[in-house]
Design an enzyme around this catalytic site. Structure first.
Site, PDB file in Angstrom:
ATOM      1  N   PRO A  47     -11.463  40.097  26.426  1.00 36.66           N
ATOM      2  CG  PRO A  47     -11.828  38.266  25.053  1.00 36.66           C
ATOM      3  CD  PRO A  47     -12.489  39.110  26.074  1.00 36.66           C
TER       4      PRO A  47
ATOM      5  CB  CYS B  10      -4.372  40.897  21.109  1.00 32.72           C
ATOM      6  SG  CYS B  10      -5.205  39.380  20.598  1.00 32.72           S
TER       7      CYS B  10
ATOM      8  CD  GLN C 255     -11.235  35.518  22.764  1.00 34.18           C
ATOM      9  OE1 GLN C 255     -10.233  36.050  22.291  1.00 34.18           O
ATOM     10  NE2 GLN C 255     -12.442  36.051  22.696  1.00 34.18           N
TER      11      GLN C 255
ATOM     12  CE1 TYR D 280      -8.150  37.567  14.021  1.00 34.01           C
ATOM     13  CE2 TYR D 280      -9.639  37.894  15.876  1.00 34.01           C
ATOM     14  CZ  TYR D 280      -8.599  38.339  15.067  1.00 34.01           C
ATOM     15  OH  TYR D 280      -8.020  39.563  15.309  1.00 34.01           O
TER      16      TYR D 280
ATOM     17  CG  LEU E 106     -17.593  51.841  21.400  1.00 31.56           C
ATOM     18  CD1 LEU E 106     -18.079  52.695  20.251  1.00 31.56           C
ATOM     19  CD2 LEU E 106     -16.166  52.198  21.785  1.00 31.56           C
TER      20      LEU E 106
ATOM     21  N   GLY F 118     -13.774  46.725  27.410  1.00 28.69           N
ATOM     22  CA  GLY F 118     -12.458  46.614  26.801  1.00 28.69           C
ATOM     23  C   GLY F 118     -11.644  47.862  27.008  1.00 28.69           C
ATOM     24  NE  ARG F 119     -10.899  50.851  21.176  1.00 29.79           N
ATOM     25  CZ  ARG F 119     -11.610  50.046  20.390  1.00 29.79           C
ATOM     26  NH1 ARG F 119     -12.790  49.602  20.810  1.00 29.79           N
ATOM     27  NH2 ARG F 119     -11.163  49.670  19.208  1.00 29.79           N
TER      28      ARG F 119
END
Length: 355
Positions: free
Chosen positions: A23, A25, A100, A183, A302, A324-325
């Protein structure tokens, strides 16, 4: 045979492979938290690219739970309607759509990353007063939170349950609870942030109470057939903070509360953490939690080489590999990985000529 491209069954849902879109944003929702065409294309294209499980960005269970005014939400029927074409696009491309569910706690009401202004968003620009376990802001530039009382905690727990029910109506087939990265739920877990003296503070049992109540409520809302994942920060990377050993204990408690898999990330609770970034730097955390708790895990951080991802699953360090990236850079990473590993992955008829 590639283990990375083997299926994994969680309850009644079978993932076609072990590759997960982490996930991330997008800060592209409207002021009312409704997802847009950006989300349909963004998430759908990764499903077309061969990802087995596509997890949407942190999606707030209440308006004040958003990280920024541009975050998505799932607190009303209008959100259900807005998410339906997105989940249909993901499922239609062969992936399992998941959401999520999140509450940003004291890190709420902030500007999006590329905003020229940083810090907390004031009320006159669409911001709001955040909440947390106490009244200390994450950093001085963020807004000062109001400490949640027991009634406030109960309302958040109920909001997670309602959002989980809406998630099923919207077409999501799995739910992840966000209890990481500083969070709200992580704020209660971490002894660096939670200084409460009531039953939601103190020892690990007290600090874990909120996250476990949310997990039990989400499980009840989605029933017995739907997978429930929980993302945790497996360490705070700060002396005196949350540790991998704490995560092992928490994983066992989460499983008892109805969670099927613990998604192991790390950090984010306090700004002074020194994180040893590098390829797969969080894999040992997932491996320890899986080995010592007996609970399935996912790992993230990573990971970019197919052979590395394959080894993580093949050696039992984690059950799922989240990207992710790397998926932002290359939505078709799973297809390229399949070629490298001698595996196959579902290809839409329209793209057969390319592969």
């Amino acid at each position: 045979m590639s283990v990375l491209f083997s299926p994994l069954t969680l309850r009644s849902v079978t993932l076609p492979n072990r590759i997960v879109m982490s996930p991330m944003c997008q800060y592209s929702a409207g002021p009312d938290g409704l997802p847009t065409d950006w989300h349909r294309i963004h998430l759908g294209s990764r499903a077309v690219g061969g990802v087995g499980l596509v997890i949407s960005e942190a999606t707030a269970v209440v308006p004040e739970g958003r990280i920024s005014p541009r975050d998505t939400g799932l607190w009303s029927d209008a959100h259900v309607d807005a998410w339906r074409p997105i989940t249909a696009a993901v499922a239609g491309a062969g992936a399992v759509p998941a959401v999520q569910l999140a509450h940003a706690g004291r890190k709420a009401s902030t500007y999006w990353p590329w905003s020229p202004v940083k810090g907390g968003v004031p009320d006159d620009e669409g911001g709001w007063t955040p909440v947390g376990p106490g009244t200390e802001p994450f950093v001085p530039a963020y807004r000062t939170p109001v400490a949640l009382d027991r009634a406030g905690i109960a309302r958040v727990v109920e909001a997670f349950g309602r959002a989980a029910g809406r998630a099923l109506d919207a077409g999501f087939r799995a739910v992840e609870i966000h209890a990481a990265h500083g969070y709200l739920l992580h704020e209660f877990l971490s002894p660096l942030v939670n200084f409460r003296t009531d039953s939601y503070g103190g020892d690990l049992a007290g600090r874990s109470r909120f996250a476990l109540e949310v997990t039990r409520t989400v499980r009840a809302a989605v029933g017995d057939d739907v997978p429930v994942l929980v993302r945790i920060s497996a360490t705070d990377w700060v002396p005196g903070g949350w540790t991998p050993a704490d995560s092992v204990l928490l994983a066992k408690l989460l499983a008892e509360a109805g969670a099927d898999l613990v998604d192991c990330s790390s950090g984010g609770g306090v700004p002074e953490a020194e994180i040893p970034l590098g390829p797969g730097y969080q894999v040992p955390l997932a491996a320890q939690v899986r080995r010592e708790s007996g609970v399935p895990t996912g790992t993230v951080g990573l990971i970019s080489e197919p052979e590395h991802a394959e080894a993580i699953v093949a050696t039992g360090e984690a059950d799922l590999v989240l990207l992710g990236r790397e998926l932002l850079r290359d939505p078709y990473w799973p297809r390229r990985a399949a070629d490298r590993l001698g595996a196959t992955v579902h290809t839409p008829d329209q793209y057969l000529r390319a592969w």
